[in-house]
Design a protein around this motif. Sequence first.
Motif, PDB file in Angstrom:
ATOM      1  N   ALA A 294       0.774  -1.141  -0.052  1.00 29.73           N
ATOM      2  CA  ALA A 294       0.033   0.076  -0.003  1.00 29.73           C
ATOM      3  C   ALA A 294       0.738   1.244  -0.018  1.00 29.73           C
ATOM      4  CB  ALA A 294      -0.996   0.036   1.052  1.00 29.73           C
ATOM      5  N   ALA A 295       1.726   1.147   0.916  1.00 29.77           N
ATOM      6  CA  ALA A 295       2.831   2.336   0.750  1.00 29.77           C
ATOM      7  C   ALA A 295       3.477   2.708  -0.519  1.00 29.77           C
ATOM      8  CB  ALA A 295       3.809   2.292   1.870  1.00 29.77           C
ATOM      9  N   TRP A 296       3.921   1.484  -1.000  1.00 27.98           N
ATOM     10  CA  TRP A 296       4.549   1.854  -2.566  1.00 27.98           C
ATOM     11  C   TRP A 296       3.683   2.158  -3.676  1.00 27.98           C
ATOM     12  CZ3 TRP A 296       3.977  -1.600  -7.014  1.00 27.98           C
ATOM     13  CH2 TRP A 296       4.611  -1.244  -8.052  1.00 27.98           C
ATOM     14  N   ILE A 297       2.388   1.787  -3.573  1.00 29.68           N
ATOM     15  CA  ILE A 297       1.249   2.235  -4.497  1.00 29.68           C
ATOM     16  C   ILE A 297       0.954   3.439  -4.396  1.00 29.68           C
ATOM     17  CG2 ILE A 297      -0.948   1.867  -5.571  1.00 29.68           C
ATOM     18  CD1 ILE A 297      -0.668  -1.205  -5.284  1.00 29.68           C
ATOM     19  N   THR A 298       0.612   3.888  -3.151  1.00 30.23           N
ATOM     20  CA  THR A 298       0.228   5.312  -2.685  1.00 30.23           C
ATOM     21  C   THR A 298       1.444   6.420  -2.900  1.00 30.23           C
ATOM     22  OG1 THR A 298       0.491   5.019  -0.462  1.00 30.23           O
ATOM     23  CG2 THR A 298      -1.656   4.700  -1.286  1.00 30.23           C
ATOM     24  N   GLY A 299       2.640   5.898  -3.097  1.00 35.34           N
ATOM     25  CA  GLY A 299       3.714   6.577  -3.452  1.00 35.34           C
ATOM     26  C   GLY A 299       3.783   7.344  -4.711  1.00 35.34           C
ATOM     27  N   PHE A 300       3.025   7.028  -5.470  1.00 35.31           N
ATOM     28  CA  PHE A 300       2.957   7.404  -7.132  1.00 35.31           C
ATOM     29  C   PHE A 300       1.345   7.528  -7.472  1.00 35.31           C
ATOM     30  CE2 PHE A 300       3.594   2.794  -7.684  1.00 35.31           C
ATOM     31  CZ  PHE A 300       2.657   2.449  -8.416  1.00 35.31           C
ATOM     32  N   SER A 301       0.350   6.736  -6.751  1.00 36.40           N
ATOM     33  CA  SER A 301      -0.996   6.962  -7.112  1.00 36.40           C
ATOM     34  C   SER A 301      -1.649   7.243  -6.011  1.00 36.40           C
ATOM     35  CB  SER A 301      -1.451   5.595  -7.870  1.00 36.40           C
ATOM     36  OG  SER A 301      -2.654   5.810  -8.471  1.00 36.40           O
ATOM     37  N   SER A 302      -3.101   6.981  -5.891  1.00 33.46           N
ATOM     38  CA  SER A 302      -4.170   7.144  -5.071  1.00 33.46           C
ATOM     39  C   SER A 302      -4.590   5.945  -4.094  1.00 33.46           C
ATOM     40  CB  SER A 302      -5.157   7.988  -5.598  1.00 33.46           C
ATOM     41  OG  SER A 302      -6.080   6.712  -6.280  1.00 33.46           O
ATOM     42  N   TRP A 303      -5.248   6.125  -3.212  1.00 34.64           N
ATOM     43  CA  TRP A 303      -5.797   4.809  -2.577  1.00 34.64           C
ATOM     44  C   TRP A 303      -6.765   4.079  -3.432  1.00 34.64           C
ATOM     45  CZ3 TRP A 303     -10.781   3.903  -1.752  1.00 34.64           C
ATOM     46  CH2 TRP A 303     -11.691   5.108  -1.374  1.00 34.64           C
ATOM     47  N   THR A 304      -7.286   4.469  -4.498  1.00 39.72           N
ATOM     48  CA  THR A 304      -8.237   3.581  -5.057  1.00 39.72           C
ATOM     49  C   THR A 304      -7.553   2.653  -6.154  1.00 39.72           C
ATOM     50  OG1 THR A 304      -8.316   5.503  -6.702  1.00 39.72           O
ATOM     51  CG2 THR A 304      -9.785   5.538  -5.106  1.00 39.72           C
ATOM     52  N   THR A 305      -6.170   3.169  -6.261  1.00 38.70           N
ATOM     53  CA  THR A 305      -5.347   2.084  -7.320  1.00 38.70           C
ATOM     54  C   THR A 305      -5.041   0.809  -6.292  1.00 38.70           C
ATOM     55  OG1 THR A 305      -4.403   3.834  -8.250  1.00 38.70           O
ATOM     56  CG2 THR A 305      -3.332   1.882  -8.533  1.00 38.70           C
ATOM     57  N   VAL A 306      -4.869   1.133  -4.984  1.00 38.99           N
ATOM     58  CA  VAL A 306      -4.838  -0.032  -4.269  1.00 38.99           C
ATOM     59  C   VAL A 306      -6.065  -1.051  -4.221  1.00 38.99           C
ATOM     60  CG1 VAL A 306      -4.412  -1.011  -1.899  1.00 38.99           C
ATOM     61  CG2 VAL A 306      -3.182   1.205  -2.851  1.00 38.99           C
ATOM     62  N   MET A 307      -7.103  -0.389  -4.281  1.00 39.28           N
ATOM     63  CA  MET A 307      -8.342  -1.335  -4.435  1.00 39.28           C
ATOM     64  C   MET A 307      -8.596  -2.026  -5.725  1.00 39.28           C
ATOM     65  SD  MET A 307     -10.169  -1.117  -1.653  1.00 39.28           S
ATOM     66  CE  MET A 307      -8.442  -0.928  -0.895  1.00 39.28           C
ATOM     67  N   LEU A 308      -8.046  -1.497  -6.900  1.00 38.32           N
ATOM     68  CA  LEU A 308      -8.000  -2.017  -8.175  1.00 38.32           C
ATOM     69  C   LEU A 308      -7.042  -3.264  -8.097  1.00 38.32           C
ATOM     70  CD1 LEU A 308      -8.252   1.138 -10.616  1.00 38.32           C
ATOM     71  CD2 LEU A 308      -9.910  -0.689 -10.386  1.00 38.32           C
ATOM     72  N   VAL A 309      -5.701  -2.806  -7.372  1.00 37.18           N
ATOM     73  CA  VAL A 309      -5.096  -4.104  -7.465  1.00 37.18           C
ATOM     74  C   VAL A 309      -5.473  -5.265  -6.855  1.00 37.18           C
ATOM     75  CG1 VAL A 309      -2.633  -4.827  -6.624  1.00 37.18           C
ATOM     76  CG2 VAL A 309      -3.047  -2.605  -7.701  1.00 37.18           C
ATOM     77  N   LEU A 310      -6.160  -5.325  -5.577  1.00 38.99           N
ATOM     78  CA  LEU A 310      -6.423  -6.269  -4.903  1.00 38.99           C
ATOM     79  C   LEU A 310      -7.810  -7.139  -5.423  1.00 38.99           C
ATOM     80  CD1 LEU A 310      -6.852  -4.604  -1.224  1.00 38.99           C
ATOM     81  CD2 LEU A 310      -5.533  -6.362  -2.000  1.00 38.99           C
ATOM     82  N   ALA A 311      -8.742  -5.985  -6.370  1.00 35.81           N
ATOM     83  CA  ALA A 311      -9.766  -6.686  -7.185  1.00 35.81           C
ATOM     84  C   ALA A 311      -9.109  -7.680  -8.369  1.00 35.81           C
ATOM     85  CB  ALA A 311     -10.578  -5.600  -7.764  1.00 35.81           C
ATOM     86  N   ALA A 312      -8.005  -7.025  -8.819  1.00 38.60           N
ATOM     87  CA  ALA A 312      -7.204  -7.771  -9.982  1.00 38.60           C
ATOM     88  C   ALA A 312      -6.881  -9.163  -9.301  1.00 38.60           C
ATOM     89  CB  ALA A 312      -6.159  -6.883 -10.290  1.00 38.60           C
ATOM     90  N   ALA A 313      -6.226  -8.786  -8.264  1.00 36.45           N
ATOM     91  CA  ALA A 313      -5.514 -10.166  -7.460  1.00 36.45           C
ATOM     92  C   ALA A 313      -6.612 -11.212  -7.359  1.00 36.45           C
ATOM     93  CB  ALA A 313      -4.873  -9.855  -5.964  1.00 36.45           C
ATOM     94  N   CYS A 314      -7.866 -10.963  -7.459  1.00 35.82           N
ATOM     95  CA  CYS A 314      -8.891 -11.870  -7.028  1.00 35.82           C
ATOM     96  C   CYS A 314      -9.101 -12.835  -8.228  1.00 35.82           C
ATOM     97  CB  CYS A 314     -10.169 -11.231  -6.895  1.00 35.82           C
ATOM     98  SG  CYS A 314     -10.354 -10.651  -5.041  1.00 35.82           S
ATOM     99  N   VAL A 315      -8.748 -12.249  -9.359  1.00 42.03           N
ATOM    100  CA  VAL A 315      -8.954 -13.189 -10.600  1.00 42.03           C
ATOM    101  C   VAL A 315      -8.389 -14.164 -10.934  1.00 42.03           C
ATOM    102  CG1 VAL A 315      -8.814 -13.180 -13.329  1.00 42.03           C
ATOM    103  CG2 VAL A 315      -9.440 -11.022 -12.102  1.00 42.03           C
ATOM    104  N   PRO A 316      -7.003 -14.537 -10.391  1.00 41.08           N
ATOM    105  CA  PRO A 316      -6.372 -15.801 -10.592  1.00 41.08           C
ATOM    106  C   PRO A 316      -6.887 -16.730  -9.379  1.00 41.08           C
ATOM    107  CG  PRO A 316      -4.951 -14.131  -9.839  1.00 41.08           C
ATOM    108  CD  PRO A 316      -6.031 -13.342 -10.461  1.00 41.08           C
ATOM    109  N   VAL A 317      -7.217 -15.982  -8.275  1.00 41.59           N
ATOM    110  CA  VAL A 317      -7.792 -16.838  -7.146  1.00 41.59           C
ATOM    111  C   VAL A 317      -8.990 -17.548  -7.302  1.00 41.59           C
ATOM    112  CG1 VAL A 317      -8.544 -16.944  -4.820  1.00 41.59           C
ATOM    113  CG2 VAL A 317      -6.857 -15.335  -5.437  1.00 41.59           C
ATOM    114  N   ILE A 318     -10.077 -16.664  -8.188  1.00 42.54           N
ATOM    115  CA  ILE A 318     -11.157 -17.269  -8.616  1.00 42.54           C
ATOM    116  C   ILE A 318     -10.928 -18.579  -9.633  1.00 42.54           C
ATOM    117  CG2 ILE A 318     -13.440 -16.808  -9.821  1.00 42.54           C
ATOM    118  CD1 ILE A 318     -13.283 -14.054  -8.688  1.00 42.54           C
TER     119      ILE A 318
END
Length: 399
Positions: free
Chosen positions: A132-156
């Motif tokens: 989270a600290a790395w992503i918010t260093g160059f983007s917003s907190w909403t990008t972290v949510m997008l990354v978590l949503a994308a991480a669900c795809v291989p899990v599903i």
Amino acid sequence: MLSGVNSGVGGVLLVMQMRDYGVDRATFGATFFAISAGFVLAGLSSGGLMGRFGTRAALIAGTSAYALASLGMAARPPFAMFAAVQLATGWGAGILESVLNAYLATRPGATTLLNRLHAFWGTGSLAGPVLAAWITGFSSWTTVMLVLAAACVPVIAGFALFPGPGPASPRDPGTGGRETGLLGEALRDRAILSGAVMLAVYVGLEVGVGTWAFSYLTQSRDLSSAAAGYAVSGYWLGLTLGRFLISPAAERAGLPPARMMYGCLAGAAALSAVAWTAPGPVSVSVALAGLGFCLGPVFPTMMAVTPRLARPGLVPTAIGVMNSGSVIGGSALPWLAGVIAQGSGMWTLLPYAIVLALLQVAIWRPLAARLTAPPACQSRPGGGASRRPGEPERRRRSA
């Protein structure tokens, strides 16, 4: 690991989200209640979901709910909707935890498997703040949510390909069949309720120390913020290592889960006392890491022994009830620790931890007695002894 990352990013994103929405801590606290409510609902519904649709479908449903909730937060909705979406986040994460626990609890070597499962949660929770600290260093907190949503795809996709059991049949006791009233039966079972209370106290202790240790170290022990931060990280690292290491070592030594739990609980109480009385910053930091190490196996081992405390068809529902209890304890007991500290000072944290650790020992004693009792003397879910009508007394004693 996905669930652990989800927990780990929360602390980093919280301040940014409050600033973005322009709300104070009290208002933002509604999101915590929504997540907890979703988790409790997941625990109470997971057994029925597994029985009706099967393990694979339940896991896909939980991950999908979490992914959709993450996408909803990434869209930055109004705050009221943002808080409401947390209900789906809690439900999805709760279904994942309850169903995976219930599935692995019935597998050979369940104690080690479940400790590894929860150790990977710890690995994710350690990686979450860094991510989270790395992503918010160059983007917003909403990008972290997008990354978590994308991480669900291989899990599903992994769950969809997983060759696990499908919907339960009336003859399949392992996932609950199509029986009715399972939740009511679980809520009337003394062993299941004792397990729920046990996990409520455990998670209250684990989260309470993890939440307030930084304040304790900086206010009562005069550690610098950097040193206190390292000490708290050591506590969570100890928790993760305990789950990876203690159960395999106990298994190689021929130590049964009941005795291993006694050792972990006694160690947690002793190391809480050592951390309280330790004279210097190094010794208190080492004691906190040791406390985490001893606490690590408690939750997964409690899940692993559940099939020996409940009849086969009740196990998924029993684990869901215990998970619900853990969420309630994880909310109420850290809050109580904060209230006590507010009135008497942060020095009360470790005496409070000692009380909770000893309370776990008291709750575990009757559960351990049930685990170690001969089969003919073990209680049924309603509490009565399991004996066959007309069976000779000598044969019963022999059994």
